[in-house]
Write a protein that holds these residues in place. Structure first.
Motif, PDB file in Angstrom:
ATOM      1  N   ALA B  41      26.588-116.600 -23.378  1.00 50.70           N
ATOM      2  CA  ALA B  41      26.600-114.930 -23.679  1.00 50.70           C
ATOM      3  C   ALA B  41      27.750-114.277 -22.863  1.00 50.70           C
ATOM      4  O   ALA B  41      28.279-113.362 -23.281  1.00 50.70           O
ATOM      5  CB  ALA B  41      25.129-114.902 -23.571  1.00 50.70           C
ATOM      6  N   LEU B  42      27.563-114.699 -21.406  1.00 52.34           N
ATOM      7  CA  LEU B  42      28.006-113.867 -20.452  1.00 52.34           C
ATOM      8  C   LEU B  42      29.930-113.961 -20.755  1.00 52.34           C
ATOM      9  O   LEU B  42      30.567-113.139 -20.742  1.00 52.34           O
ATOM     10  CB  LEU B  42      27.891-114.266 -19.050  1.00 52.34           C
ATOM     11  N   TRP B  43      30.214-115.161 -21.176  1.00 52.04           N
ATOM     12  CA  TRP B  43      31.659-115.338 -21.485  1.00 52.04           C
ATOM     13  C   TRP B  43      32.130-114.551 -22.702  1.00 52.04           C
ATOM     14  O   TRP B  43      33.317-114.273 -22.724  1.00 52.04           O
ATOM     15  CB  TRP B  43      31.733-117.085 -22.245  1.00 52.04           C
ATOM     16  N   GLY B  44      31.066-114.623 -23.599  1.00 52.47           N
ATOM     17  CA  GLY B  44      31.373-113.552 -24.744  1.00 52.47           C
ATOM     18  C   GLY B  44      31.580-111.965 -24.301  1.00 52.47           C
ATOM     19  O   GLY B  44      32.550-111.334 -24.767  1.00 52.47           O
ATOM     20  N   GLN B  45      30.627-111.590 -23.317  1.00 52.88           N
ATOM     21  CA  GLN B  45      30.508-110.229 -22.796  1.00 52.88           C
ATOM     22  C   GLN B  45      31.759-109.683 -22.127  1.00 52.88           C
ATOM     23  O   GLN B  45      32.137-108.667 -21.947  1.00 52.88           O
ATOM     24  CB  GLN B  45      29.438-109.969 -22.025  1.00 52.88           C
ATOM     25  N   LEU B  46      32.252-110.765 -21.466  1.00 52.22           N
ATOM     26  CA  LEU B  46      33.513-110.696 -20.542  1.00 52.22           C
ATOM     27  C   LEU B  46      34.599-109.778 -21.466  1.00 52.22           C
ATOM     28  O   LEU B  46      35.374-109.167 -21.134  1.00 52.22           O
ATOM     29  CB  LEU B  46      34.112-112.091 -19.790  1.00 52.22           C
ATOM     30  N   GLY B  47      34.728-110.481 -22.591  1.00 51.70           N
ATOM     31  CA  GLY B  47      35.755-110.025 -23.784  1.00 51.70           C
ATOM     32  C   GLY B  47      35.460-108.596 -23.947  1.00 51.70           C
ATOM     33  O   GLY B  47      36.424-107.867 -24.529  1.00 51.70           O
ATOM     34  N   GLU B  48      34.495-107.891 -23.510  1.00 53.11           N
ATOM     35  CA  GLU B  48      34.087-106.491 -23.982  1.00 53.11           C
ATOM     36  C   GLU B  48      34.177-105.594 -22.907  1.00 53.11           C
ATOM     37  O   GLU B  48      34.367-104.463 -23.018  1.00 53.11           O
ATOM     38  CB  GLU B  48      32.554-106.432 -24.312  1.00 53.11           C
ATOM     39  N   LEU B  49      34.715-106.189 -21.693  1.00 53.58           N
ATOM     40  CA  LEU B  49      34.771-105.203 -20.424  1.00 53.58           C
ATOM     41  C   LEU B  49      36.241-104.581 -20.839  1.00 53.58           C
ATOM     42  O   LEU B  49      37.262-105.171 -20.909  1.00 53.58           O
ATOM     43  CB  LEU B  49      34.992-106.100 -19.322  1.00 53.58           C
ATOM     44  N   PRO B  50      36.355-103.163 -20.646  1.00 50.95           N
ATOM     45  CA  PRO B  50      37.490-102.486 -21.061  1.00 50.95           C
ATOM     46  C   PRO B  50      38.556-102.703 -19.843  1.00 50.95           C
ATOM     47  O   PRO B  50      38.099-103.087 -18.856  1.00 50.95           O
ATOM     48  CB  PRO B  50      37.096-101.094 -20.936  1.00 50.95           C
ATOM     49  N   GLU B  51      39.831-102.316 -20.090  1.00 50.80           N
ATOM     50  CA  GLU B  51      40.883-102.314 -19.004  1.00 50.80           C
ATOM     51  C   GLU B  51      41.669-101.314 -19.320  1.00 50.80           C
ATOM     52  O   GLU B  51      41.975-101.009 -20.698  1.00 50.80           O
ATOM     53  CB  GLU B  51      41.281-103.416 -18.761  1.00 50.80           C
TER      54      GLU B  51
END
Lengths: 186, 247
Positions: B41-51
């Protein structure tokens, strides 16, 4: 005369090495966003990251003769970027806090609870030791395969997978430690 | 405690390289193992972190006589050729209309001096370059503080792009004898061939008598970059043609 639009990175780099330095601009266009992403994920400082991207291409020009045929330019650039980042720490230029935090870059409109959870995940990622954060950045944000990571880090693919697994476990621990028990998202 | 199944299959699951024969088994494991489930789940959420987006852009430059020689030095983030070239800079907002600038110029000059001096003291080379850009827009005569900061940047900044920009800003001030002495003095201490060539051009343009001695030294220096020696010889010819003698 090559046509840069159709030329591979390696072909362009061979011409740069031979003295056509203006072709570095083509490599810049192709790779600077990826390098910026690496530096920003490692430093969370926009301006420092942009400086480091420029530093990478300065080193490419300065050391262009060290590029070897058969090497992937993308991997070579990442190696240069790692050295530039390391030197930045050694010269104490990057010791400031990660100033451009989640709130500085998060778009508006994210529901408050979701925003808080993502901010905690971003903070957990920042808390990881640099080498663990780096392997997550390589795989998750730069799309590098374990074979590519292994080549970059000078280890075998199994070691790369082991390091990523440990990094994920530590990320989970840091995230859970910062998350109230009743509001866990995972 | 580490999950042994996770250690074996989690990363292969995440990059899609898990063998088809093990896929169903690991999916079943995920149902039972909270640790592995969290990691996925965290792996998926990492993709949502903005940059943020980088503001770096390539800026084209028009052709200029000495650039092919500078290209030979090629030690800074400027790539050039006979037909022009480019440099990398930060994208900034478009400048305001000319009349607006004129109206505001006197009011903001003092503020710009402060900003320029302040930016020249920043840790980031990018900020220092921006400071020089501010200083260059101040017009003449510049405040003593700004001049001092530009001289400091030329003499001591570790970033070659910053020193180059400081040289370009100072060459507008060569009517000031102190600035000419600084530029001539920098010829002896500067490492970068690119900055040296820029210094030589500035001094030759200014017909600076102070530059004769350092130019003669550069012209005869065996270990000096060839482009620098050539430019020094050319500058000496120019000085001589303007009536400056030294024999």
């Amino acid at each position: 005369m090559i046509r840069p639009d159709n030329a591979s990175d390696e072909e362009i780099m061979r011409h740069v090495r031979a003295g056509e330095v203006s072709l570095v601009g083509v490599l810049f266009e192709r790779h600077h966003r990826r390098l910026f992403r690496y530096f920003w994920r490692m430093t969370r400082q926009v301006q420092a990251s942009e400086d480091l991207v420029q530093e990478v291409f300065m080193r490419v020009l300065r050391h262009r003769e060290t590029f070897r045929d058969g090497h992937a330019v993308g991997a070579w650039l990442i190696s240069i970027a790692r050295n530039a980042h390391h030197d930045g720490w050694r010269r104490k230029r990057l010791e400031r806090p990660m100033e451009d935090g989640f709130d500085a870059v998060a778009p508006a409109g994210i529901p408050i609870e979701r925003r808080q959870e993502l901010a905690r995940l971003a903070a957990a990622l920042d808390e990881l030791p640099a080498e663990q954060r780096e392997i997550i950045v390589f795989h998750r944000y730069l799309g590098m395969s374990h074979a590519e990571i292994a080549e970059t880090l000078g280890c075998d693919e199994g070691a790369s997978r082991g390091r990523l697994h440990r990094a994920l476990q530590n990320l989970r621990q840091a995230f859970l430690a910062a998350t109230p028990a009743m509001r866990r998202m995972v | 405690m580490s999950c042994e199944t996770g250690e074996r299959w989690l990363t292969a699951y995440l990059d899609g390289s898990i063998p088809a024969t093990d896929r169903a088994g690991f999916a079943a494991h995920l149902q039972a193992c909270e640790e592995c489930r969290d990691c996925v789940a965290l792996w998926g959420q990492l993709g949502e972190l903005p940059e943020p987006q980088s503001a770096l852009r390539i800026v084209s430059m028009p052709a200029r006589r000495s650039w092919p020689m500078l290209a030979a030095a090629a030690a800074v983030l400027t790539a050039v050729s006979a037909g022009g070239g480019w440099w990398i800079g930060r994208q900034t907002a478009a400048p305001p209309p000319r009349d607006e600038v004129a109206a505001l110029r006197s009011e903001v000059a003092g503020l710009r001096s402060l900003v320029a001096v302040s930016m020249l003291g920043q840790d980031s080379a990018g900020a220092r370059l921006q400071g020089i850009s501010y200083a260059a827009r101040l017009g003449t005569p510049e405040s003593p503080e700004v001049l001092e900061a530009l001289v400091g940047a030329l003499q001591h900044d570790e970033n070659v792009n910053v020193r180059l920009a400081a040289c370009d800003a100072l060459r507008r001030q060569t009517a000031n004898p102190a600035v000419r002495r600084v530029l001539a003095g920098a010829l002896a201490t500067e490492d970068s061939p690119l900055v040296k060539v820029s210094l030589i051009e500035a001094l030759a343009d200014a017909s600076a008598r102070e530059s004769v001695r350092p130019l003669l030294n550069l012209k005869s220096a065996v270990n000096e970059d060839e482009a620098v020696r050539t430019e020094a010889a050319r500058a000496l010819d120019r000085l001589k043609s303007k009536g400056i003698s030294w024999e």
